[in-house]
Design a protein around this motif. Structure first.
Motif, PDB file in Angstrom:
ATOM      1  N   GLU A 171      -7.668   5.401  -9.464  1.00  0.00           N
ATOM      2  CA  GLU A 171      -7.604   4.194  -8.637  1.00  0.00           C
ATOM      3  C   GLU A 171      -7.869   4.498  -7.164  1.00  0.00           C
ATOM      4  O   GLU A 171      -8.612   3.771  -6.492  1.00  0.00           O
ATOM      5  N   GLN A 172      -7.238   5.567  -6.652  1.00  0.00           N
ATOM      6  CA  GLN A 172      -7.477   5.995  -5.277  1.00  0.00           C
ATOM      7  C   GLN A 172      -7.453   7.517  -5.218  1.00  0.00           C
ATOM      8  O   GLN A 172      -6.687   8.165  -5.938  1.00  0.00           O
ATOM      9  N   ASN A 182       0.862  -1.180   0.000  1.00  0.00           N
ATOM     10  CA  ASN A 182       0.000   0.000   0.000  1.00  0.00           C
ATOM     11  C   ASN A 182       0.901   1.234   0.000  1.00  0.00           C
ATOM     12  O   ASN A 182       1.492   1.578   1.033  1.00  0.00           O
ATOM     13  N   GLN A 185      -4.062   8.403  -6.671  1.00  0.00           N
ATOM     14  CA  GLN A 185      -3.358   7.416  -7.492  1.00  0.00           C
ATOM     15  C   GLN A 185      -4.163   7.165  -8.766  1.00  0.00           C
ATOM     16  O   GLN A 185      -5.378   6.943  -8.722  1.00  0.00           O
ATOM     17  N   TRP A 212       0.358   4.323   0.014  1.00  0.00           N
ATOM     18  CA  TRP A 212      -0.033   5.443   0.856  1.00  0.00           C
ATOM     19  C   TRP A 212       0.476   5.299   2.289  1.00  0.00           C
ATOM     20  O   TRP A 212       0.440   6.255   3.071  1.00  0.00           O
ATOM     21  N   HIS A 219       1.272   8.050  -8.399  1.00  0.00           N
ATOM     22  CA  HIS A 219       0.560   8.656  -7.279  1.00  0.00           C
ATOM     23  C   HIS A 219       1.260   9.909  -6.783  1.00  0.00           C
ATOM     24  O   HIS A 219       2.465  10.117  -7.010  1.00  0.00           O
ATOM     25  N   ARG A 261     -12.062   7.381  -2.402  1.00  0.00           N
ATOM     26  CA  ARG A 261     -11.746   6.131  -3.107  1.00  0.00           C
ATOM     27  C   ARG A 261     -10.458   5.555  -2.526  1.00  0.00           C
ATOM     28  O   ARG A 261      -9.416   6.212  -2.523  1.00  0.00           O
ATOM     29  N   GLN A 262     -10.505   4.327  -2.086  1.00  0.00           N
ATOM     30  CA  GLN A 262      -9.371   3.708  -1.400  1.00  0.00           C
ATOM     31  C   GLN A 262      -9.418   2.200  -1.607  1.00  0.00           C
ATOM     32  O   GLN A 262     -10.377   1.656  -2.167  1.00  0.00           O
ATOM     33  N   GLN A 263      -8.383   1.521  -1.133  1.00  0.00           N
ATOM     34  CA  GLN A 263      -8.305   0.071  -1.249  1.00  0.00           C
ATOM     35  C   GLN A 263      -8.302  -0.556   0.131  1.00  0.00           C
ATOM     36  O   GLN A 263      -7.675  -0.036   1.057  1.00  0.00           O
ATOM     37  N   ASP A 276     -15.184   3.096  -2.939  1.00  0.00           N
ATOM     38  CA  ASP A 276     -15.552   4.442  -2.516  1.00  0.00           C
ATOM     39  C   ASP A 276     -16.110   4.303  -1.101  1.00  0.00           C
ATOM     40  O   ASP A 276     -17.218   3.785  -0.908  1.00  0.00           O
ATOM     41  N   SER A 311     -10.919  -1.245  -5.961  1.00  0.00           N
ATOM     42  CA  SER A 311     -11.027  -0.039  -5.138  1.00  0.00           C
ATOM     43  C   SER A 311     -12.433   0.059  -4.557  1.00  0.00           C
ATOM     44  O   SER A 311     -13.377  -0.578  -5.046  1.00  0.00           O
ATOM     45  N   ARG A 336     -10.499   7.916   7.132  1.00  0.00           N
ATOM     46  CA  ARG A 336     -10.270   8.070   5.687  1.00  0.00           C
ATOM     47  C   ARG A 336     -11.615   8.199   4.984  1.00  0.00           C
ATOM     48  O   ARG A 336     -12.580   7.505   5.330  1.00  0.00           O
TER      49      ARG A 336
END
Length: 456
Positions: free
Chosen positions: A138-139, A33, A115, A35, A102, A159-161, A183, A181, A156
């Protein structure tokens, strides 16, 4: 020719340099990851430098900085039995290519992470929704981290994973070309040996009709709460209560709005050379006018002979998931968001209506090289339901026909971390099918994947 004095000076200089490097703060590693990386350490001039570090750490203010990064993954795949060759599926040789870039901005307790991805599958004749996404987001999320009491709160939004543990069921889906991903809104609080997580999401669906057209909606939602407890430095347990909803879902026996209430329990750890990871998931709910009662178990365990040359690990993986055998209750397990790596990359094995036993041997001929050889056997949990391939695709003509045994496969894989920035892998799978697939028009399968990954 160097004289004795020159050689001595070189030796002293090398020793002093090594000592200085030892005292210097370590550079961040390239993480799964991106981030989670913190490049503020580059504010210290003693940290060893690499090219383009001026883009990894761009000061914006006394307590703010910007960081850029990128990932490239190229994998050649050859597969002569997509869906075991049933329904006219032809052998394929192709490349899947994934480029991610990113930008990460940190300002005290705040983080903004964006990203972008570009995914192609040149040479692949039949594209699935996880193969190609020419340009998309993507994020893109905002995060806030602060101390509250004796713990740390993390929030958070965007949009994230999301991935949990071995990512059997909730994953970033790193195996296929396009990652999964969500939302989502996310909150977790960590204090002492406890961590509590709450999340709600609209899983992102890939479209690829034009740039930046991926979407999410109320037609597909997933959310829940999770508690983690660290029993010791070597073991932990976790539990998740969650709900999955999908409109217009289709199974072999029923279709409609699918609502699953889910309980997931996991226990993992290692001690005295042994390691283990066991997980159970139960699903209840309804689809159309039918009730849902489904389950799955997964376990990986092993013993490492740390004093033996190449530190061999003897492993055993046992998995099972329910199928449908009752006309009034849907028993087909939904694997939700599987990662694509857990069984094999070949796609021959889906986590639905199966029993899976897989002994393995893993060795490390070099500290940065891992080689694994495994042999596995598979059965159906019930012959009333179909044989499934990844993620939950039924093999036509197998439901209610043939025996429970579906086949045996051999898997070999080698992973090589060449440098901190570059890794390579090769995986080969030979799947010998049983009569239950042969009678449906299927045949044995051979898969080869050769992969290279670069991270900056």
């Amino acid at each position: 020719m160097r004289g004795p004095c020159t050689c001595l000076l070189v030796l002293i200089a090398s020793t002093l340099t090594a000592a200085a490097d030892t005292d210097a703060p370590a550079r961040p590693q390239i993480l799964f990851n991106r981030w989670q990386e913190d490049w503020s350490v580059l504010a210290n001039s003693a940290v060893p430098r690499e090219p383009l570090d001026n883009l990894k750490y761009v000061p914006l203010a006394s307590d703010a900085y910007l960081s850029l990064g990128a990932d490239l993954r190229e994998r050649f795949e050859a597969n002569d039995a997509v869906n075991f060759g049933v329904n006219g599926a032809r052998p394929q040789e192709y490349v899947i290519s994934r480029l991610e870039t990113h930008v990460d901005v940190r300002w005290d307790e705040l983080q903004a992470f964006v990203q972008v991805q570009s995914d192609f599958a040149p040479g692949k004749s039949t594209l699935t929704p996880v193969d190609q996404d020419r340009l998309d987001l993507e994020q893109a999320f905002l995060a806030y981290t602060t101390k509250i009491g004796d713990g740390v709160l993390r929030l958070r939004a965007g949009r994230q994973q999301i991935g949990f543990d071995l990512q059997r069921f909730i994953s970033v889906r790193d195996g296929p070309n396009i990652r999964q991903s969500y939302d989502a809104l996310w909150a977790d609080y960590e204090t002492g040996d406890w961590r509590f997580i709450s999340f709600y999401s609209h899983p992102v669906q890939n479209r690829d009709l034009r740039a930046f057209d991926d979407y999410s909606s109320n037609h597909l939602t997933y959310g829940g709460i999770r508690a983690e407890y660290k029993i010791s430095d070597d073991s932990d347990i976790s539990a998740i209560l969650s709900q999955y909803k999908q409109d217009h879902a289709h199974f072999l026996s029923v279709g409609g709005t699918e609502l699953r209430n889910i309980l997931d329990l996991r226990y993992a750890g290692h001690a005295y050379g042994f390691d283990w990871d066991a997980e159970w998931m139960g699903q209840s709910g309804h689809i159309a006018n039918e009730s849902i009662r489904a389950w799955a178990v997964g376990s990986r365990a092993g013993y490492t002979l740390s004093e033996v040359y190449w530190t061999p690990r003897l492993g055993l993986q046992i998995d099972a998931a329910s199928g449908n055998s009752n006309n009034k209750t849907l028993g087909t397990f939904n694997p939700l968001f599987p990662n694509g790596y857990y069984e094999t990359l070949s796609g021959y094995t889906g986590y639905t209506n199966f029993i899976h036993v897989k002994p393995s041997l893993t060795v490390k001929p070099e500290p940065n090289v891992t080689a694994m050889l495994a042999v596995a056997a598979q059965w159906r949990e019930t012959t009333s339901d179909a044989v499934y391939t990844q993620p939950d695709i039924p093999v036509l003509g197998t439901a209610g026909r043939g025996g429970s045994y579906t086949g045996t496969y051999v898997q070999g894989r080698v992973d090589w971390q060449i440098t901190p920035h570059f890794a390579a892998a090769i995986e080969a799978v030979r799947f010998q099918v049983a009569h239950s697939i042969l009678q449906a028009g299927g045949h044995d399968g051979n898969y080869l994947g050769v992969e290279g990954k670069v991270g900056w």
